[in-house]
Design a protein around this motif. Sequence first.
Motif, mmCIF file in Angstrom:
data_model
loop_
_atom_site.group_PDB
_atom_site.id
_atom_site.type_symbol
_atom_site.label_atom_id
_atom_site.label_comp_id
_atom_site.label_asym_id
_atom_site.label_seq_id
_atom_site.Cartn_x
_atom_site.Cartn_y
_atom_site.Cartn_z
ATOM 1 N N TYR A 1 0.830 -1.205 0.000
ATOM 2 C CA TYR A 1 0.000 0.000 0.000
ATOM 3 C C TYR A 1 0.864 1.254 0.000
ATOM 4 O O TYR A 1 0.630 2.188 -0.766
ATOM 5 N N GLU B 1 3.930 1.549 -1.015
ATOM 6 C CA GLU B 1 4.597 1.628 -2.312
ATOM 7 C C GLU B 1 3.668 2.210 -3.377
ATOM 8 O O GLU B 1 4.051 3.114 -4.126
ATOM 9 N N LEU B 2 2.442 1.719 -3.415
ATOM 10 C CA LEU B 2 1.480 2.221 -4.395
ATOM 11 C C LEU B 2 1.087 3.663 -4.108
ATOM 12 O O LEU B 2 0.907 4.459 -5.038
ATOM 13 N N PHE B 3 0.955 4.023 -2.841
ATOM 14 C CA PHE B 3 0.594 5.388 -2.483
ATOM 15 C C PHE B 3 1.690 6.368 -2.882
ATOM 16 O O PHE B 3 1.403 7.435 -3.448
ATOM 17 N N ASN C 1 3.866 5.906 -5.237
ATOM 18 C CA ASN C 1 3.820 5.939 -6.700
ATOM 19 C C ASN C 1 2.696 6.863 -7.172
ATOM 20 O O ASN C 1 2.864 7.631 -8.121
ATOM 21 N N HIS C 2 1.561 6.814 -6.497
ATOM 22 C CA HIS C 2 0.427 7.676 -6.820
ATOM 23 C C HIS C 2 0.803 9.154 -6.652
ATOM 24 O O HIS C 2 0.505 9.984 -7.520
ATOM 25 N N LEU C 3 1.475 9.476 -5.542
ATOM 26 C CA LEU C 3 1.876 10.864 -5.304
ATOM 27 C C LEU C 3 2.855 11.351 -6.367
ATOM 28 O O LEU C 3 2.747 12.494 -6.846
ATOM 29 N N LEU D 1 3.147 10.250 -9.461
ATOM 30 C CA LEU D 1 2.415 10.442 -10.722
ATOM 31 C C LEU D 1 1.539 11.692 -10.685
ATOM 32 O O LEU D 1 1.392 12.391 -11.688
ATOM 33 N N LYS D 2 0.999 11.981 -9.523
ATOM 34 C CA LYS D 2 0.176 13.184 -9.366
ATOM 35 C C LYS D 2 1.022 14.440 -9.604
ATOM 36 O O LYS D 2 0.578 15.382 -10.272
ATOM 37 N N TYR E 1 1.809 14.718 -13.313
ATOM 38 C CA TYR E 1 0.621 15.185 -14.018
ATOM 39 C C TYR E 1 0.465 16.698 -13.860
ATOM 40 O O TYR E 1 0.184 17.410 -14.834
#
Length: 142
Positions: free
Chosen positions: A110, A112-114, A116-118, A120-121, A124
């Motif tokens: 979780y 790691e994915l979080f 990665n999400h930040l 990518l945000k 963007y």
Amino acid sequence: MATDTLEVIKKTLITYFNNDFTKRNRQRHNVYQRAVYFALCRDLTPFALVDIGAVVSRDHASVLHGIKLFKNFKDWNEDWYLEVYNKARLHLKEDLELKLVKRISIEDRYKELFLNHLMLKEKYAKIKQELDKMRNLDVIEV
């Protein structure tokens, strides 16, 4: 292809144990040998419990039970099975170049994915900002 690796592990252990542990019986030595097989497959491969069990005609619940049994071997002083496990693991890693499967906890996954999400945000937002600048330049030039 999936069963090829599992078959190699099975044949290696049959050789080490000098016994075909795939027989349908509940004799302790066969149960413990299957537990070693289940633990090796789980540690060295990414295959599902169903796939691991299918090679020795067992279901996923039997695989889980075998893995639980294997974890108790040290407490029960079943040193011979642990020794065979370690020898077979080294043999399989070196000779067959099996890669260890990295198993991480759900919490770590979780995080790691979080992260990665930040990341990518942020990317963007930067790309959107650059696009807005380019659109503003196009409007000014017209």
